[in-house]
Structures are given as structure tokens and as C-alpha cells.
Design a protein around this motif. Structure first.
Motif, short mmCIF file in Angstrom:
data_model
loop_
_atom_site.label_atom_id
_atom_site.label_comp_id
_atom_site.label_asym_id
_atom_site.label_seq_id
_atom_site.Cartn_x
_atom_site.Cartn_y
_atom_site.Cartn_z
N ALA A 1 -3.47 19.30 40.38
CA ALA A 1 -2.69 19.62 39.17
C ALA A 1 -1.54 18.64 39.01
CB ALA A 1 -2.17 21.05 39.26
N ALA A 2 -0.86 18.29 40.14
CA ALA A 2 0.25 17.34 40.08
C ALA A 2 -0.23 15.97 39.64
CB ALA A 2 0.92 17.24 41.46
N LEU A 3 -1.44 15.61 40.12
CA LEU A 3 -2.02 14.30 39.79
C LEU A 3 -2.33 14.20 38.31
CD1 LEU A 3 -2.96 11.67 41.15
CD2 LEU A 3 -5.19 12.72 41.47
N THR A 4 -2.98 15.25 37.77
CA THR A 4 -3.34 15.20 36.35
C THR A 4 -2.12 15.43 35.47
OG1 THR A 4 -4.02 17.50 36.58
CG2 THR A 4 -5.77 15.85 36.61
N GLY A 5 -1.25 16.36 35.90
CA GLY A 5 -0.08 16.69 35.09
C GLY A 5 0.91 15.54 34.97
N ASN A 6 1.04 14.74 36.06
CA ASN A 6 2.01 13.63 36.04
C ASN A 6 1.32 12.27 35.97
OD1 ASN A 6 4.52 15.28 36.72
ND2 ASN A 6 3.14 15.77 38.42
N PHE A 7 0.10 12.28 35.41
CA PHE A 7 -0.69 11.05 35.53
C PHE A 7 0.01 9.84 34.92
CE2 PHE A 7 -4.03 7.98 34.65
CZ PHE A 7 -4.57 7.87 35.91
N ALA A 8 0.64 10.03 33.77
CA ALA A 8 1.29 8.90 33.09
C ALA A 8 2.36 8.30 34.00
CB ALA A 8 1.90 9.37 31.78
N GLU A 9 3.18 9.16 34.61
CA GLU A 9 4.26 8.66 35.48
C GLU A 9 3.69 7.99 36.72
OE1 GLU A 9 6.74 11.53 37.35
OE2 GLU A 9 8.33 10.07 37.76
N ILE A 10 2.65 8.64 37.32
CA ILE A 10 2.07 8.07 38.55
C ILE A 10 1.44 6.71 38.25
CG2 ILE A 10 0.22 8.38 40.26
CD1 ILE A 10 0.79 11.41 40.12
N TRP A 11 0.73 6.63 37.14
CA TRP A 11 0.09 5.36 36.76
C TRP A 11 1.14 4.27 36.55
CZ3 TRP A 11 -3.97 2.74 37.42
CH2 TRP A 11 -4.25 1.62 36.62
N GLN A 12 2.27 4.68 35.91
CA GLN A 12 3.34 3.73 35.64
C GLN A 12 3.87 3.14 36.95
OE1 GLN A 12 6.74 5.72 33.86
NE2 GLN A 12 8.03 4.05 34.64
N HIS A 13 3.86 3.96 38.03
CA HIS A 13 4.31 3.46 39.33
C HIS A 13 3.19 2.78 40.12
CE1 HIS A 13 8.38 4.96 39.22
NE2 HIS A 13 7.93 6.11 38.73
N THR A 14 1.94 3.05 39.72
CA THR A 14 0.82 2.43 40.45
C THR A 14 0.68 0.95 40.09
OG1 THR A 14 -0.31 4.55 40.34
CG2 THR A 14 -1.65 2.66 40.94
N VAL A 15 0.94 0.64 38.81
CA VAL A 15 0.73 -0.73 38.34
C VAL A 15 1.55 -1.74 39.15
CG1 VAL A 15 1.00 -2.29 36.36
CG2 VAL A 15 -0.02 -0.02 36.05
N PRO A 16 2.88 -1.54 39.33
CA PRO A 16 3.61 -2.55 40.12
C PRO A 16 3.13 -2.66 41.57
CG PRO A 16 5.08 -0.78 39.37
CD PRO A 16 3.75 -0.53 38.76
N THR A 17 2.70 -1.53 42.13
CA THR A 17 2.21 -1.59 43.51
C THR A 17 0.93 -2.44 43.60
OG1 THR A 17 3.13 0.59 43.93
CG2 THR A 17 1.49 -0.20 45.49
N ILE A 18 0.01 -2.22 42.65
CA ILE A 18 -1.21 -3.03 42.61
C ILE A 18 -0.85 -4.50 42.42
CG2 ILE A 18 -3.31 -3.54 41.28
CD1 ILE A 18 -3.55 -0.64 40.57
N ARG A 19 0.02 -4.74 41.45
CA ARG A 19 0.39 -6.12 41.11
C ARG A 19 0.95 -6.85 42.33
NH1 ARG A 19 5.38 -5.73 37.73
NH2 ARG A 19 6.24 -5.60 39.84
N ASP A 20 1.95 -6.23 42.99
CA ASP A 20 2.61 -6.91 44.10
C ASP A 20 1.66 -7.07 45.29
OD1 ASP A 20 4.76 -6.92 42.47
OD2 ASP A 20 5.84 -5.30 43.49
N THR A 21 0.82 -6.05 45.52
CA THR A 21 -0.13 -6.15 46.64
C THR A 21 -1.12 -7.29 46.42
OG1 THR A 21 0.01 -3.76 46.94
CG2 THR A 21 -1.81 -4.88 48.01
N LEU A 22 -1.74 -7.31 45.23
CA LEU A 22 -2.75 -8.33 44.96
C LEU A 22 -2.14 -9.72 44.94
CD1 LEU A 22 -5.21 -6.79 42.36
CD2 LEU A 22 -5.42 -7.01 44.84
N ALA A 23 -0.97 -9.86 44.28
CA ALA A 23 -0.35 -11.18 44.22
C ALA A 23 0.03 -11.63 45.63
CB ALA A 23 0.88 -11.13 43.32
N GLY A 24 0.59 -10.71 46.43
CA GLY A 24 0.95 -11.06 47.80
C GLY A 24 -0.26 -11.43 48.63
N PHE A 25 -1.34 -10.68 48.43
CA PHE A 25 -2.58 -10.95 49.17
C PHE A 25 -3.14 -12.33 48.82
CE2 PHE A 25 -7.29 -10.65 49.09
CZ PHE A 25 -7.51 -10.55 50.45
N VAL A 26 -3.18 -12.63 47.51
CA VAL A 26 -3.72 -13.92 47.08
C VAL A 26 -2.87 -15.07 47.64
CG1 VAL A 26 -4.08 -15.41 45.07
CG2 VAL A 26 -4.86 -13.03 45.02
#
Lengths: 274, 267
Positions: free
Chosen positions: B61-86
Motif C-alpha cells: 500500500a505504501a509503495l502504490t500510495g506514494n509511488f510518485a514520491e518514491i519514483w521521484q527519489h528513484t531516478v537520481p539513485t539510478i542516474r548516479d549509480t549508472l553514471a558512476g558504474f560507467v
């Protein structure tokens, strides 16, 4: 000035003199770790020559320095003393006109049989023209690998891989073929087959060849001349001409003459000094 | 007649491999479902407060209910991880390749890198924040730094392990060192490289999350810390769930690359 001119004239006379052999080994000696406690003399001062178009085997027990000698002819090792010349030029580094076969096929596992045969062109950064691909395909067909051109080494048997290696050593048409116990890892039956394949290819292409082996019968079967090396430090202790005419078949191995030559060579290997 | 006679074995042979193939997937899935059910039951029966242990249904319920906020925080984590990895892959492969051409450089530098490698690299994180500033720059830097070592060391091992007779073959063919590197040593080191890449991608996620713990205004690490301060335990679990998925996808992508390379190598 005058002295220089005389020297030049002398050099010219020397170079125009009939060459002692296509491959000339002059007092070549190899010492590993020279000057240290672990100093090992692998090859004692040795001289011999190989004529153009001749097939010569270096025969000797394991560790007698025969491979070291071959690697020096290839330019992959430098002699400690003495000099080696091939086709009239002193060997200081590997030359592009020499074909080498190692004990292992040393194929690139990620390349097909055909691409492995073409590898020398890529390594030397030469263009791979369609007629070169054609030549490589023909070579593969001639060693009995029809239908296996696209196979990776993993999909081929040990004998088939060594066949690919023969084609790779011949494809750029070297004038000298150096082979370092190329069939020693194969079973006896495959080995006989490979000797026949090599014989056929050599009779077709007729390169000068130096073949290292510790098999007496293999040496006698393949060669025009067999040079026997002593135990380490290796030196040539016998030089035997093999009289059989070509083309040769495996049946010459059954003749009395063949077996007498083998017996003679065996006695030379066993009657080692010290 | 003929077709009916042939039909049964055809069905049997088509049937068994599917079950066999699904087995490694089915068993862990069934077990995980069992654990989730037990978790749900325990929370329900003992009536744990949601702030201590939310039930799987609360997390969902928390995942679906706060999906917009969680996604907003997921994007920078993906970005920094992938850029750092590359970046780590580029530096690791590049540096190892460079050292493979010079025995002098290798003997001088390689032992030092092995020593630095022994230090827990996560301890350097605050230093990078001081050096490159708060925000994505330090997250990217720590991901690069932490991912560099396994890639570099794996690549060194791969280049060193190249079959010596293949290297000799190249020398005998008068190939330049550069050509021998490109044609033989680089492709030969691919399996080693992928072993390093797999470790690096996992470490890069850890690096970014830790950096986000220390100083950030965005990212899943930041979201976890913020939710902990607000006692939103269900959101913490939701963020961890997203991290699990991220980790799986990243690792799966590297693994897919490895399979492609193995196929190309004829394995």
C-alpha cells in the motif's frame, strides 16, 4: 677513408659469397639467467645449416634445448652467443616471412576456424582480400576440414585444431616453416594422420622447414635430414640424411631401411656423453 | 494413424523440459510467497504496530500510495549509480590496459592499488563530500571510486592471464603490441572483466545509497533516512523493495552482457 673503403669491399665480397644455407646457425649458444646462481646452459655452441626447400628435423630428448634453438631461429629468443641468419639476413627479431606452429594449436577460442586461419593478416595489419579468404578456404579443404570453416575451436577435435594451425602457418605463404613438437599432444593414430596431412601440405607448398620432435619415427618419416641433439646443454651429435623418395606414404615405416635408420638414431640418443 | 502414434511421445518430451526448466524459478518463488504469507499472518495474529513491523500488504500500500514520491527519489539513485558504474568501467579498463603495456608502471602502481583496495572504501565517502561537494557530484564520485577497484583488478588479472602462447604467436607474426592487445589480450580478458563488473555494479548501488545517507536532498537513501525520522517504516520497506528490484535489474543487465560475450566467444 681508405680503410673504410677496404672494409666495404670486404663486406661486399662476404655478402656475394654463396650463402652457406637458407637458415644458417653459426656457433649459437643459449644461457638462461647468465651470470647468476641459476645459470643454465640450454644450448651449447652449435652450428648447422638448412638448405632452401629442405625439411630438417631436430630430434632429441625432452629439455635438450631443441625448442629453444627453434625459438631463436624464429627470432622469439635471442642467442647468448653466435648468430643466426635466415635468407641471408641476420635474425634480430621475428620476421613476417616465417610461419610458426607451436605444441598447442594456439587458436583464438572466440574465432571460427576460417577466421583463425586469417588471423596472421589481421595481426600484421594487412588487408584481407577476397582471394585471401579463398586461399584460406582452399587450405582448410585440403587438410580435410570441409564443412568446418565456421566452427569454433571448442567444437573441433585436437587433431582438427592442429590442422587449422597448419593452415594458419601456411596461409601467408611464408618461405620458412618452424614447427615445435606440433603433434606431441595428439594420440598415436591422430598423429599418423597429421604427419600425412603435413607431408601432403609440405609437398604441395615446398617451404623450407625445421621440425622439432622427440619422436624418432616422426622425424624419419617427415624429413630430408634429421639432426640429433644431445642432452642439455644441447648440441648436434648426429646428422643423418633420409633417403626415401617423395611422395611418401605411411607404409615406408614398415621397411627394413626405415627401421634401421630409426635404430641408428635411437642408439645415438641413448649413447649420450657423460 | 502415424500421427496419433507419434503424438504421445511428442507431448511427453515437450512437457517434461518445461517443468524441469521452471523448477529453479518456481521453488524460490513458492518459498518467498510462503515467507510473505507467514509474515502477514504473524503481524495479523500478534497485532504488531505498523511502525515496528508493517505487514507485506502495508508495504504494498505504501509503495502504490506514494509511488510518485518514491519514483521521484528513484531516478537520481539510478542516474548516479549508472553514471558512476560507467565511469568506473572506463577508468578501470583504461587504467588496467595502460598498465599492461608497461612492466615498470605495473610494478610501481599495482601493489599500491591492491593496498588501497584493502581499506574499506566506504570510509572515504565523507572525504569526497568535502572535496566535490554535497549533491550528485559526490554520489557519482563515490560510486565511481568504489566500482573502480573490482573492475581494475579483474581486468589486470584478465590481461595477465592471457595465454602466453597466444602472445608469442602475435610476436612471431610481427604484430605490434597495440595490435596484440586489441586482437588477443582484450578479448581474452572479457570473462574476467565481467566478474569485476558484476561486483562493481552491486558496490556502486551501495556507494550511492551511503552517500545519500550522508548528504542529499534526493535519492532512495535520502528517502529512507527521511522516512525513518518520520517513523514511516512502511515507506522504508517500500524504498528497500525498489532497491531490490534495481539491484536485480542492474545485475541482470550485466549478466545478459556476459552471456552475449560468451556466445560471441563460442562457449
Amino acid at each position: 677513408m681508405n680503410a673504410n673503403a677496404t672494409l666495404l669491399a670486404a663486406a661486399e665480397v662476404a655478402s656475394s659469397a654463396p650463402s652457406p644455407g637458407y637458415v644458417a646457425i653459426d656457433q649459437v649458444r643459449k644461457i638462461y639467467n647468465a651470470g647468476t646462481r641459476h645459470q643454465v646452459e640450454a644450448v651449447a655452441p652449435t652450428s648447422f645449416s638448412v638448405k632452401a626447400g629442405e625439411f630438417v628435423s631436430l630430434l632429441g630428448p625432452s629439455g635438450c634445448g631443441k625448442s629453444t634453438l627453434l625459438m631463436m631461429i624464429a627470432g622469439l629468443e635471442a642467442p647468448t652467443q653466435g648468430s643466426i641468419s635466415v635468407a641471408g639476413r641476420a635474425m634480430t627479431s621475428p620476421r613476417a616471412e616465417t610461419g610458426i606452429m607451436f605444441q598447442d594449436p594456439t587458436l583464438l577460442p572466440w574465432k571460427s576456424a576460417l577466421d583463425n586461419v586469417l588471423f596472421p593478416f589481421r595481426a600484421m595489419n594487412r588487408p584481407v582480400e577476397p582471394e585471401i579468404v579463398e586461399r584460406a578456404s582452399t587450405l582448410l579443404d585440403h587438410v580435410g576440414l570441409q564443412g568446418f570453416h565456421g566452427h569454433k575451436p571448442r567444437q573441433l577435435s585436437g587433431g582438427m585444431r592442429q590442422r587449422v594451425a597448419i593452415c594458419r602457418a601456411l596461409v601467408y605463404e611464408p618461405d620458412l616453416l618452424l614447427m615445435d613438437e606440433p603433434f606431441s599432444a595428439l594420440d598415436a593414430i591422430t598423429r599418423d594422420e597429421m604427419n600425412l596431412v603435413l607431408m601432403k601440405m609440405w609437398e604441395e607448398h615446398h617451404r623450407t622447414a625445421v621440425f622439432v620432435t622427440h619422436s624418432i619415427r616422426e622425424a624419419v618419416f617427415l624429413s630430408d635430414r634429421v639432426l640429433v641433439m644431445s642432452r642439455r646443454p644441447g648440441r648436434i651429435i648426429e646428422d643423418v640424411r633420409i633417403p626415401f623418395s617423395r611422395p611418401r606414404g605411411l607404409e615406408i615405416g614398415e621397411t627394413i631401411e626405415f627401421n634401421e635408420i630409426c635404430g641408428h638414431l635411437r642408439s645415438k640418443i641413448e649413447h649420450r656423453p657423460h | 494413424m502415424v500421427s496419433t502414434a507419434e503424438a504421445p511421445p511428442a507431448i511427453a518430451t515437450a512437457d517434461t523440459p518445461i517443468l524441469e526448466r521452471l523448477r529453479p524459478l518456481m521453488l524460490p518463488t513458492a518459498f518467498a510467497a510462503g515467507v510473505l504469507l507467514a509474515w502477514q499472518a504473524v503481524v495479523f495474529v500478534f497485532d504488531y504496530p505498523k511502525v515496528i513491523l508493517p505487514a507485506p500488504s502495508d508495504i504494498f500500500a505504501a509503495l502504490t500510495g506514494n509511488f510518485a514520491e518514491i519514483w521521484q527519489h528513484t531516478v537520481p539513485t539510478i542516474r548516479d549509480t549508472l553514471a558512476g558504474f560507467v565511469l568506473a568501467a572506463l577508468f578501470g579498463v583504461g587504467f588496467a590496459s595502460l598498465l599492461s603495456f608497461s612492466k615498470l608502471l605495473r610494478d610501481a602502481i599495482y601493489p599500491l592499488i591492491v593496498v588501497i583496495q584493502l581499506v574499506p572504501k566506504i570510509a572515504w565517502t565523507p572525504l569526497f563530500i568535502v572535496w566535490v561537494g554535497i549533491g550528485w557530484q559526490s554520489h557519482l564520485t563515490i560510486a565511481t571510486f568504489i566500482g573502480f577497484f573490482p573492475i581494475f583488478i579483474a581486468m589486470m588479472a584478465g590481461l595477465e592471464s592471457t595465454d602466453r602462447s597466444l602472445v608469442r604467436l602475435c610476436q612471431g607474426l610481427t604484430a605490434t603490441p597495440g595490435r596484440a592487445f586489441w586482437l588477443v589480450r582484450l578479448p581474452a580478458s572479457m570473462p574476467y572483466l565481467f566478474a569485476g563488473l558484476k561486483i562493481a555494479i552491486t558496490l556502486a548501488v551501495i556507494g550511492v545509497i551511503v552517500a545519500e545517507f550522508i548528504s542529499a536532498s534526493e535519492g532512495l537513501g535520502f528517502l529512507i533516512l527521511k522516512s525513518a525520522a518520520l517513523l514511516q517504516t512502511d515507506v522504508i520497506f517500500a524504498a528497500i523493495t525498489v532497491l531490490c528490484v534495481l539491484g536485480l535489474v542492474f545485475y541482470g543487465a550485466v549478466h545478459a552482457g556476459e552471456i552475449a560475450v560468451r556466445k560471441w566467444r563460442g562457449e
